[in-house]
Design a protein around this motif. Structure first.
Motif, PDB file in Angstrom:
ATOM      1  N   ASP A 109      10.495 -15.124   7.120  1.00 51.94           N
ATOM      2  CA  ASP A 109      11.584 -15.168   8.100  1.00 51.94           C
ATOM      3  C   ASP A 109      11.879 -13.816   8.719  1.00 51.94           C
ATOM      4  N   TYR A 110      11.187 -12.790   8.261  1.00 52.47           N
ATOM      5  CA  TYR A 110      11.393 -11.459   8.816  1.00 52.47           C
ATOM      6  C   TYR A 110      10.377 -11.202   9.926  1.00 52.47           C
ATOM      7  N   ASP A 111      10.872 -10.698  11.025  1.00 55.98           N
ATOM      8  CA  ASP A 111      10.056 -10.564  12.226  1.00 55.98           C
ATOM      9  C   ASP A 111       9.377  -9.209  12.353  1.00 55.98           C
ATOM     10  N   TYR A 112      10.003  -8.187  11.839  1.00 54.66           N
ATOM     11  CA  TYR A 112       9.511  -6.823  12.017  1.00 54.66           C
ATOM     12  C   TYR A 112       9.497  -6.111  10.674  1.00 54.66           C
ATOM     13  N   TRP A 113       8.465  -5.304  10.474  1.00 53.59           N
ATOM     14  CA  TRP A 113       8.268  -4.608   9.197  1.00 53.59           C
ATOM     15  C   TRP A 113       8.017  -3.124   9.447  1.00 53.59           C
ATOM     16  N   GLY A 114       8.559  -2.306   8.558  1.00 49.68           N
ATOM     17  CA  GLY A 114       8.253  -0.892   8.590  1.00 49.68           C
ATOM     18  C   GLY A 114       6.926  -0.615   7.904  1.00 49.68           C
ATOM     19  N   GLN A 115       6.536   0.633   7.894  1.00 51.16           N
ATOM     20  CA  GLN A 115       5.207   1.004   7.409  1.00 51.16           C
ATOM     21  C   GLN A 115       5.157   1.199   5.901  1.00 51.16           C
ATOM     22  N   GLY A 116       6.281   1.261   5.237  1.00 55.27           N
ATOM     23  CA  GLY A 116       6.296   1.440   3.794  1.00 55.27           C
ATOM     24  C   GLY A 116       6.443   2.897   3.387  1.00 55.27           C
ATOM     25  N   THR A 117       7.117   3.089   2.275  1.00 57.47           N
ATOM     26  CA  THR A 117       7.257   4.423   1.687  1.00 57.47           C
ATOM     27  C   THR A 117       7.027   4.300   0.188  1.00 57.47           C
ATOM     28  N   LEU A 118       6.242   5.206  -0.371  1.00 62.00           N
ATOM     29  CA  LEU A 118       5.820   5.105  -1.764  1.00 62.00           C
ATOM     30  C   LEU A 118       6.871   5.701  -2.693  1.00 62.00           C
ATOM     31  N   VAL A 119       7.233   4.936  -3.698  1.00 62.82           N
ATOM     32  CA  VAL A 119       8.119   5.395  -4.760  1.00 62.82           C
ATOM     33  C   VAL A 119       7.332   5.386  -6.060  1.00 62.82           C
ATOM     34  N   THR A 120       7.304   6.523  -6.717  1.00 66.80           N
ATOM     35  CA  THR A 120       6.614   6.647  -7.998  1.00 66.80           C
ATOM     36  C   THR A 120       7.616   7.113  -9.039  1.00 66.80           C
ATOM     37  N   VAL A 121       7.764   6.319 -10.091  1.00 67.42           N
ATOM     38  CA  VAL A 121       8.687   6.660 -11.176  1.00 67.42           C
ATOM     39  C   VAL A 121       7.843   7.003 -12.393  1.00 67.42           C
ATOM     40  N   SER A 122       7.855   8.270 -12.743  1.00 64.66           N
ATOM     41  CA  SER A 122       6.988   8.734 -13.826  1.00 64.66           C
ATOM     42  C   SER A 122       7.518  10.053 -14.363  1.00 64.66           C
ATOM     43  N   SER A 123       7.285  10.253 -15.656  1.00 67.32           N
ATOM     44  CA  SER A 123       7.654  11.524 -16.262  1.00 67.32           C
ATOM     45  C   SER A 123       6.470  12.487 -16.250  1.00 67.32           C
TER      46      SER A 123
END
Length: 123
Positions: A109-123
């Protein structure tokens, strides 16, 4: 609507990040906005949504109480505040806009999408 997501990065477990998604091209306040993520080898997952006015929000159970979606229609921007991050939150995060204006929608149902941004959770 063109969407530009930003704010991803590397964060330690328990830390916080705030993602932003700036919109341009059409009247931002006409659209509901959603945040999604996709981890390697997994399907895209809906996380949070906010209706056109910002008065209604919705979250998937796995992020309730940790993530907060908000919007500033004057700035044509939607945010995702992420607290108490866990390694399993590691993924590419996407914002999306829906002309339907309300929450409770599926990805289709979503018409437009962004390009994405990477989230990394790590110690």
């Amino acid at each position: 609507v063109q969407l530009q997501a930003s704010g991803g990065g590397l964060v330690q477990p328990g830390g916080s990040l705030r993602l932003s998604c700036a919109a341009s091209g059409r009247t931002f306040s006409n659209y509901a906005m959603g945040w999604f993520r996709q981890a390697p080898g997994k399907e895209r997952e809906s996380l949070a949504a906010i209706n056109w006015s910002g008065g209604t929000t919705d979250y998937v159970d796995s992020v309730k109480g940790r993530f907060t979606i908000s919007r500033d229609n004057a700035k044509s921007t939607v945010y995702l505040q992420m607290n108490s991050l866990k390694p399993e939150d590691t993924a590419v995060y996407y914002c999306a806009a829906s002309r339907f204006g309300r929450v409770g929608l599926g990805p289709a149902d979503y018409d437009y999408w962004g390009q994405g941004t990477l989230v990394t959770v790590s110690s």
